[in-house]
Write an enzyme that holds these catalytic residues in place. Structure first.
Site, PDB file in Angstrom:
ATOM      1  N   GLU A 132       0.772  -1.213  -0.014  1.00  0.00           N
ATOM      2  CA  GLU A 132       0.127  -0.036   0.001  1.00  0.00           C
ATOM      3  C   GLU A 132       0.795   1.305   0.092  1.00  0.00           C
ATOM      4  O   GLU A 132       0.566   2.201  -0.548  1.00  0.00           O
ATOM      5  CB  GLU A 132      -1.007  -0.084   1.185  1.00  0.00           C
ATOM      6  CG  GLU A 132      -2.081  -1.127   1.242  1.00  0.00           C
ATOM      7  CD  GLU A 132      -2.954  -1.099   2.412  1.00  0.00           C
ATOM      8  OE1 GLU A 132      -2.677  -0.312   3.276  1.00  0.00           O
ATOM      9  OE2 GLU A 132      -3.933  -1.731   2.258  1.00  0.00           O
ATOM     10  N   HIS A 165     -10.004   0.998   0.957  1.00  0.00           N
ATOM     11  CA  HIS A 165     -10.354   0.026   1.782  1.00  0.00           C
ATOM     12  C   HIS A 165     -11.847  -0.478   1.995  1.00  0.00           C
ATOM     13  O   HIS A 165     -12.415  -1.301   3.012  1.00  0.00           O
ATOM     14  CB  HIS A 165      -9.657   0.446   3.291  1.00  0.00           C
ATOM     15  CG  HIS A 165      -8.440   0.573   3.434  1.00  0.00           C
ATOM     16  ND1 HIS A 165      -7.600   1.243   2.843  1.00  0.00           N
ATOM     17  CD2 HIS A 165      -7.599  -0.369   4.241  1.00  0.00           C
ATOM     18  CE1 HIS A 165      -6.361   1.148   3.347  1.00  0.00           C
ATOM     19  NE2 HIS A 165      -6.284   0.150   4.061  1.00  0.00           N
TER      20      HIS A 165
END
Length: 231
Positions: A132, A165
């Site tokens: 990420e 997310h």
């Protein structure tokens, strides 16, 4: 944007979607559903992380500076407290202004899988922070920052980080964390710094979630002992 960045983005997206094919294969070999999801996640993200780092290797070697390692570690640890503070502020805003529950569906889902298949803990603690940070800070934030300014780069990259997310109730919490990670990246000029902070933060979340009942019982016992000492 360099071609290798596009390759990394494609690898990351393909890894995210690979469970659609990979998990059923493991199920066909008699593995339970949760174990199949956990094991495939670790296999696919191990491959993806190594591949992404290899693609970035020339750039990472060019900017490596061993004399800065201590600074990077210190900022990585300090960044954890900054991110924790920022997330707490964001959480209070969500709770008081938008009446949001403090519980995160995304966190609960990951915790449930990890509680049944412990190997899955490696995903949020190791592989997710590395991949990420490469995607959202190194590539997205870094590319925008070079062409515009810090605030716009933070806004776009942190919003993308939060949205990815798929926990839109807590969009502000993820946005706050992403902003701190971007600050750490710029402050130390090393992507390793936000990786360290991200790892520590995710590790704390997993420990608290997995051992919540034990921690609550411990706190109750300590409260009883302290009250007993005063009275």
């Amino acid at each position: 944007m360099p071609r290798r960045y596009w390759y990394i983005i494609i690898i990351y997206l393909a890894t995210q979607l690979s469970g659609i094919v990979g998990a059923p294969i493991l199920l066909a070999f008699g593995m339970g559903q949760t174990d199949a999801i956990a094991v495939w996640s670790i296999i696919s993200f191990t491959i993806a992380t190594v591949w992404m780092l290899l693609l970035l290797r020339p750039e990472l070697e060019e900017k490596s500076d061993r004399s800065k390692s201590g600074v990077i570690i210190l900022w990585g640890i300090a960044g954890f407290f900054l991110a924790l503070f920022a997330q707490n502020i964001a959480g209070m805003i969500e709770m008081y202004l938008f009446n949001s529950s403090p519980e995160s569906e995304n966190t609960e889902m990951l915790t449930n899988i990890a509680s049944q298949s412990p190997i899955f803990i490696l995903l949020p603690v190791i592989f997710a922070p590395i991949t990420e940070e490469i995607i959202f800070r190194k590539i997205i934030f870094g590319s925008i920052y070079k062409r515009t300014n810090f605030l716009l780069a933070v806004f776009i990259s942190s919003l993308a980080f939060a949205a990815f997310h798929f926990d839109f109730t807590h969009l502000l919490v993820y946005f706050a964390a992403g902003s701190v990670f971007a600050f750490l990246y710029v402050r130390t000029k090393s992507i390793i710094t936000p990786m360290i902070t991200h790892m520590i933060l995710n590790s704390l979340v997993m420990v608290v979630q997995l051992y919540r009942e034990d921690l609550e019982n411990y706190m109750e016992q300590m409260e009883t002992i302290l009250l007993g000492g005063f009275f």
